[in-house]
Write a protein that holds these residues in place. Structure first.
Motif, PDB file in Angstrom:
ATOM      1  N   LYS A 106       0.828  -1.208   0.000  1.00 32.72           N
ATOM      2  CA  LYS A 106       0.000   0.000   0.000  1.00 32.72           C
ATOM      3  C   LYS A 106       0.865   1.263   0.000  1.00 32.72           C
ATOM      4  CE  LYS A 106      -4.135  -2.021   2.136  1.00 32.72           C
ATOM      5  NZ  LYS A 106      -5.044  -2.023   3.294  1.00 32.72           N
ATOM      6  N   LYS A 107       1.974   1.202   0.781  1.00 34.71           N
ATOM      7  CA  LYS A 107       2.890   2.352   0.779  1.00 34.71           C
ATOM      8  C   LYS A 107       3.477   2.555  -0.620  1.00 34.71           C
ATOM      9  CE  LYS A 107       4.649   3.296   5.390  1.00 34.71           C
ATOM     10  NZ  LYS A 107       5.876   3.472   6.197  1.00 34.71           N
ATOM     11  N   SER A 108       3.847   1.453  -1.252  1.00 36.57           N
ATOM     12  CA  SER A 108       4.399   1.535  -2.603  1.00 36.57           C
ATOM     13  C   SER A 108       3.398   2.173  -3.558  1.00 36.57           C
ATOM     14  CB  SER A 108       4.766   0.129  -3.097  1.00 36.57           C
ATOM     15  OG  SER A 108       5.185   0.166  -4.446  1.00 36.57           O
ATOM     16  N   LYS A 109       2.109   1.799  -3.401  1.00 36.56           N
ATOM     17  CA  LYS A 109       1.078   2.364  -4.264  1.00 36.56           C
ATOM     18  C   LYS A 109       0.927   3.865  -4.046  1.00 36.56           C
ATOM     19  CE  LYS A 109      -3.823   1.931  -5.417  1.00 36.56           C
ATOM     20  NZ  LYS A 109      -5.123   1.345  -5.036  1.00 36.56           N
ATOM     21  N   GLU A 110       1.002   4.281  -2.782  1.00 27.38           N
ATOM     22  CA  GLU A 110       0.885   5.716  -2.472  1.00 27.38           C
ATOM     23  C   GLU A 110       2.008   6.507  -3.134  1.00 27.38           C
ATOM     24  OE1 GLU A 110       0.799   6.109   1.724  1.00 27.38           O
ATOM     25  OE2 GLU A 110      -1.105   5.024   1.981  1.00 27.38           O
ATOM     26  N   LEU A 136      -1.219  -3.317  -7.516  1.00 29.12           N
ATOM     27  CA  LEU A 136      -2.565  -3.890  -7.501  1.00 29.12           C
ATOM     28  C   LEU A 136      -2.519  -5.409  -7.671  1.00 29.12           C
ATOM     29  CD1 LEU A 136      -4.484  -1.221  -9.630  1.00 29.12           C
ATOM     30  CD2 LEU A 136      -4.813  -1.693  -7.194  1.00 29.12           C
ATOM     31  N   GLN A 137      -1.627  -5.875  -8.549  1.00 27.64           N
ATOM     32  CA  GLN A 137      -1.487  -7.326  -8.716  1.00 27.64           C
ATOM     33  C   GLN A 137      -1.018  -7.990  -7.422  1.00 27.64           C
ATOM     34  OE1 GLN A 137       1.199  -7.376 -12.140  1.00 27.64           O
ATOM     35  NE2 GLN A 137      -0.426  -8.280 -13.399  1.00 27.64           N
ATOM     36  N   LEU A 138      -0.043  -7.348  -6.772  1.00 23.61           N
ATOM     37  CA  LEU A 138       0.490  -7.909  -5.525  1.00 23.61           C
ATOM     38  C   LEU A 138      -0.556  -7.876  -4.416  1.00 23.61           C
ATOM     39  CD1 LEU A 138       2.896  -9.065  -3.967  1.00 23.61           C
ATOM     40  CD2 LEU A 138       3.649  -6.701  -3.512  1.00 23.61           C
ATOM     41  N   GLU A 195     -10.018  -2.573 -10.455  1.00 22.11           N
ATOM     42  CA  GLU A 195      -9.249  -1.325 -10.477  1.00 22.11           C
ATOM     43  C   GLU A 195      -8.072  -1.434 -11.452  1.00 22.11           C
ATOM     44  OE1 GLU A 195      -6.851   1.667  -7.379  1.00 22.11           O
ATOM     45  OE2 GLU A 195      -7.876  -0.152  -6.629  1.00 22.11           O
ATOM     46  N   TYR A 196      -7.470  -2.640 -11.456  1.00 19.76           N
ATOM     47  CA  TYR A 196      -6.330  -2.875 -12.349  1.00 19.76           C
ATOM     48  C   TYR A 196      -6.771  -2.738 -13.812  1.00 19.76           C
ATOM     49  CZ  TYR A 196      -2.526  -5.360 -14.719  1.00 19.76           C
ATOM     50  OH  TYR A 196      -1.479  -5.698 -15.545  1.00 19.76           O
ATOM     51  N   ILE A 197      -7.903  -3.410 -14.134  1.00 19.11           N
ATOM     52  CA  ILE A 197      -8.376  -3.389 -15.523  1.00 19.11           C
ATOM     53  C   ILE A 197      -8.756  -1.972 -15.948  1.00 19.11           C
ATOM     54  CG2 ILE A 197     -10.223  -4.187 -17.058  1.00 19.11           C
ATOM     55  CD1 ILE A 197     -10.244  -6.814 -15.414  1.00 19.11           C
ATOM     56  N   THR A 198      -9.456  -1.289 -15.044  1.00 21.83           N
ATOM     57  CA  THR A 198      -9.877   0.091 -15.356  1.00 21.83           C
ATOM     58  C   THR A 198      -8.663   0.987 -15.609  1.00 21.83           C
ATOM     59  OG1 THR A 198     -11.836  -0.174 -13.969  1.00 21.83           O
ATOM     60  CG2 THR A 198     -11.173   2.080 -14.548  1.00 21.83           C
ATOM     61  N   LEU A 199      -7.671   0.907 -14.712  1.00 21.38           N
ATOM     62  CA  LEU A 199      -6.470   1.736 -14.852  1.00 21.38           C
ATOM     63  C   LEU A 199      -5.692   1.358 -16.109  1.00 21.38           C
ATOM     64  CD1 LEU A 199      -4.481   3.851 -13.796  1.00 21.38           C
ATOM     65  CD2 LEU A 199      -3.440   2.073 -12.359  1.00 21.38           C
TER      66      LEU A 199
END
Length: 685
Positions: free
Chosen positions: A336-340, A355-357, A372-376
């Motif tokens: 989550k930190k990585s995503k931020e 998102l995959q992880l 969310e992955y597909i949309t992005l």
């Protein structure tokens, strides 16, 4: 794309190198340059630097020299760019472009577009940056400034790579390399091959990527200045092996970077990234190895320099490590930190990996993460297509703009060529017509001279015949008087003398009177006979008479007095006809010059002969002329030609206000019998 691509992209922000200013005589301009230098002084406070630049800007507006104003405005604009003052930069940059277009200063215009591209890159507007780089590149290309053109192509390639237009980036990088190779620019060639390695890696052409990186190594070794580009290349090659899953092969490359401990201070970003990559490859090749401390150490270094993209990668690696250690909670927290951080860095690729992880770490939410992955991913693909299409449209519009300018330039050249051709045709026609008129005039003068010469020859022949007739008639009369009348008178006198023997006074008186009368008649007839005989043998010069007639004719139009002296004992008619004709013409031209130019009152003509040469002098008391400034007319050229034909010499002596003297000297053969033989007195009795 790897994090290091962002490091590489920072090289595209290098703008032109400002040329050093050479101080001149304009104190105002010198002051402006000093203020600009202070505005770029990093040791000063930001507000103080802005004050200096504002002062310079106000002074520039008061300049009347458009050329200097354009250059200074460009420098101030660039200074605001370095200060990251967007409003002031944007205003002055647009002003610079306007001034450069007005003055048709293509170099300043291209530099302003270059600065504007950097400005848009800093504001994460790659399409606008690409547009300005492209326009600048076309201008440099038109100016044959190959080095600058290649740098724009490289910057365009970096901008394209940033938006995943890898094919376009590869094409422009290769174009830049083709230009740079003949120039032998080692540093720029290193950057281009490094970019090719990164681009082909993203295209999953890993072997080609490694080849490009190795070529970049070759050019890195040719760079004269000290650099750490070899460490960057080692890091990049390690990442290529890492993405292939060849983790053990990647480790030596990361270790080469980490061997340089000084990097922790001199280049903490590269050191932290290499450490993070090394730790990731280490636990991937051996899951039992604990690399948590190494990854956390890299995180602390990246956090100290606020490298957001690097932190996103490091936390992702830490999440994967914790997943291998079966610590899913910690792994999820780090993911989550990585995503931020990835969102802050606008690194969508990293977001997709996160998102995959996270879908693996939280199976109950995997559908939400997958959605969310597909949309992005779909939106990213759509955006990338739009950007690529926009780049293609920019290239098309730029090429179309350049083509239109070239067409206008060619049309201008065509019309200029037509105008020049018409002008040249007009000039040629004028010279041809003028030459024809001159040739016609020259032919007329030549024909006139030929006619004059023929008339002169006829005149001389006619005068010769008249004089010969006079001589014959004089001789005949003399002979008649001497042999006829005088003889009869002599007989009568002798008869009367005989009658004188008569002694008567009357006869004697009559006879004496008759004899006296006869003696008077005899004396008178003898005197007439002597005079006629003398005139018959006296030399009459037709050439001299022709000169006298010429003097009298020219005197009427010239209204001057003349004095004519010549050698009366010389046989002037014994000279060759060619010589007489040319001497006559020379005297005629000299007298005409006296009338046309001298404005004289008196003319002196002298003819003399002796020593196998004939000498002619024509002198006037006219206004004269300066010989050096005198222009040779056709008359003087004709005089020179006649003298040359006679193998003679001539000279002119003249000065303003002192009259003119022209003399000719012509060689002649010594004439025979130059003196007339007169009969003795006893031959006439």
């Amino acid at each position: 794309m790897t994090v290091f691509l962002g490091l590489l992209a920072s090289n595209c922000g290098q703008s032109r190198t400002d040329a050093p200013y050479h101080s001149g005589k304009n104190e105002t301009v010198d002051s402006i340059f000093r203020w600009i230098d202070q505005g770029r002084n990093s040791h000063l406070d930001r507000n103080a630097r802005i004050d200096y630049l504002t002062k310079a800007e106000k002074s520039v507006d008061k300049l009347y020299n458009d050329s200097v104003q354009t250059v200074l405005t460009s420098k101030i604009s660039y200074s605001y760019l370095k200060l990251k003052d967007s409003l002031r930069f944007n205003r002055l940059n647009l002003k610079t472009i306007s001034l450069a277009q007005k003055r048709q200063d293509s170099v300043i215009w291209a530099e302003a577009l270059w600065d504007r591209a950097i400005f848009f890159n800093n504001r994460a507007l790659p399409d606008s940056a690409f547009y300005n780089y492209s326009k600048a590149q076309k201008i440099y290309e038109r100016l044959d400034r190959d080095f600058e053109s290649a740098r724009m192509l490289y910057n365009m390639a970096i901008t394209q790579a940033a938006v995943r237009d890898y094919t376009g980036s590869e094409i422009n990088t290769i174009r830049a390399i083709e230009i740079l190779k003949p120039l032998k620019k080692a540093k720029q060639l290193y950057l281009c091959y490094n970019n090719l390695g990164s681009v082909t890696k993203e295209l999953k052409e890993f072997e080609r990527a490694i080849e490009y990186y190795k070529t970049a190594f070759e050019y890195q070794e040719q760079i004269e200045t000290e650099n750490h580009f070899d460490s960057s290349l080692n890091n990049n090659i390690g990442v290529v092996y890492q993405e292939q899953g060849r983790y053990e092969e990647s480790l030596p490359y990361f270790e080469k970077v980490l061997e340089k401990k000084s990097f922790r201070q001199s280049d903490p970003k590269l050191y932290a990234l290499a450490l993070n990559h090394w730790a990731y490859s280490k636990f991937k090749s051996d899951p039992k190895v604990d690399v948590a401390d190494d990854i956390e150490r890299s995180i602390r270094l990246l956090d100290s320099i606020n490298n957001i993209p690097g932190l996103a990668r490091a936390y992702y690696n830490l999440a994967e490590f914790n997943l291998t250690q079966k610590d899913t909670l910690q792994a999820l927290a780090f993911a989550k930190k990585s995503k931020e951080y990835a969102k802050q860095a606008n690194n969508n690729e990293r977001i997709l990996l996160d998102l995959q992880l996270m879908a693996k770490l939280e199976p109950e939410k995997s559908s939400a993460y997958t959605k969310e992955y597909i949309t992005l991913n779909d939106s990213l693909q759509q955006v990338e297509r739009q950007v690529r299409n926009k780049f293609a449209r920019i290239r098309f519009e730029t090429d179309e703009f350049i083509a239109e300018n070239l067409l206008l330039a060619r049309q201008k050249q065509l019309w200029t060529g037509i105008a020049v051709a018409v002008l040249l045709l007009g000039i040629m026609s004028y010279f041809i017509l003028d030459q024809r008129v001159k040739n016609q005039k020259l032919r007329f003068q030549q024909e006139q001279q030929a006619a004059n010469q023929e008339i002169f020859n006829l005149m001389l022949a006619q005068n010769q015949k008249v004089e010969e007739g006079k001589k014959l008639e004089q001789k005949r009369i003399s002979e008649e008087l001497h042999d006829g009348v005088l003889g009869r008178m002599l007989g009568a006198r002798m008869v009367l003398t005989g009658l004188n023997k008569k002694q008567d006074e009357a006869s004697e008186l009559q006879r004496k009177k008759a004899i006296d009368a006869l003696q008077d008649v005899e004396k008178e007839i003898r005197a007439i006979s002597h005079e006629l005989s003398h005139a018959a043998y006296q030399k009459i010069n037709n050439f001299i008479r022709s000169i006298e007639d010429l003097l009298e004719t020219v005197q009427v139009s010239g209204k001057f007095n003349y004095t004519f002296d010549y050698n009366k004992d010389f046989d002037w008619d014994g000279i060759k006809g060619v010589t007489k004709i040319n001497i006559y013409r020379l005297i005629q031209e000299s007298l005409q010059n006296c009338v046309k130019h001298a404005q004289c009152e008196n003319v002196w003509l002298n003819l003399d002969a002796g020593g196998n040469e004939l000498r002619v002098t024509v002198t006037d008391d006219g206004k004269g002329f300066a010989k050096k400034k005198g222009k040779k007319g056709i008359g003087m050229r004709n005089m020179a030609s006649r003298i040359e034909k006679l193998n003679g010499q001539w000279h002119i002596e003249s000065a303003p206000g002192k009259g003119t003297k022209v003399w000719f000297k012509v060689p002649i053969a010594t004439p025979q019998n130059t003196k007339v033989e007169r009969p003795k007195e006893e031959e006439l009795t």
